[in-house]
Design an enzyme around this catalytic site. Structure first.
Site, mmCIF file in Angstrom:
data_model
loop_
_atom_site.group_PDB
_atom_site.id
_atom_site.type_symbol
_atom_site.label_atom_id
_atom_site.label_comp_id
_atom_site.label_asym_id
_atom_site.label_seq_id
_atom_site.Cartn_x
_atom_site.Cartn_y
_atom_site.Cartn_z
ATOM 1 N N VAL A 11 0.878 -1.171 0.000
ATOM 2 C CA VAL A 11 0.000 0.000 0.000
ATOM 3 C C VAL A 11 0.915 1.221 0.000
ATOM 4 O O VAL A 11 2.076 1.137 0.406
ATOM 5 C CB VAL A 11 -0.959 0.020 1.211
ATOM 6 N N SER A 12 0.388 2.340 -0.464
ATOM 7 C CA SER A 12 1.247 3.513 -0.665
ATOM 8 C C SER A 12 1.600 4.267 0.604
ATOM 9 O O SER A 12 2.569 5.000 0.642
ATOM 10 C CB SER A 12 0.599 4.479 -1.656
#
Length: 198
Positions: A11-12
């Site tokens: 995930v970022s």
């Protein structure tokens, strides 16, 4: 036959949740110790857990990812990483959201051609999405600025009695800690005002 199955999720940011990706690994019965998660941008592959996983991967192992953009968002780098894992390490990759990207199947020339073609299209889409995200962020910031929204810390005004207190401090009548308390300023702000006052 595969030696071992690994899962990779990304995930970022720390605020985002990787649960959806982890749930998709359940049907593969991947041991929790063999699931690697990074919470950072997919712009490159300088990710600690990804690099640890890649170091552990061996021939015939299987790497499972939810979608190609979880691997990365840089077109050329995705292609290079894919080739490195499948050709040099000789491990397999399976992309859950795109079953055509399963290097365990169709290892003939046509199968490789189809996989490579799909990979290139999806890698391109992943990079374009990253470009669109950055563009939308930039537009959002510009709109906010036009509407008078300010970013960053609010500007702290110099206290009214700043010069009096600082003179006492300079004359060694009070210590710096006491001066900061009287002015209700933190050390960085206190010294910044002094520096800009000279």
């Amino acid at each position: 036959m595969n030696k071992k199955v690994f899962g990779y999720a990304r995930v970022s940011s720390k605020e985002q949740n990787e649960e959806r990706q982890l749930n998709s690994f359940k049907e593969f019965n991947i041991d929790e110790r063999d699931i690697y998660i990074d919470k950072q941008s997919g712009k490159d592959f300088n990710r600690d857990n990804y690099n640890t996983l890649k170091h552990i991967l061996r021939e015939n192992d299987l790497l499972v990812i939810k979608s190609i953009d979880r691997l990365g968002r840089n077109y050329n780098m995705i292609i290079e990483e894919w080739q490195d894992i499948t050709k040099n390490i000789k491990a397999d990759i399976y992309v859950i959201d795109m079953p055509l990207l399963d290097t365990r199947n169709n290892k003939d020339l046509l199968g490789n051609f189809i996989s490579d073609l799909v990979l290139q299209i999806l890698s391109y889409v992943a990079e374009q999405e990253r470009t669109f995200i950055k563009q939308r962020q930039k537009e959002g910031i510009n709109n906010a600025l036009k509407n008078g929204i300010k970013f960053g810390r609010p500007k702290i005004e110099k206290p009214q009695d700043f010069d009096i207190v600082v003179n006492k401090w300079k004359n060694k009548e009070i210590k710096s800690k006491e001066a900061m308390q009287l002015l209700n300023l933190k050390p960085n702000t206190f010294y910044s005002f002094i520096k800009n006052n000279n």
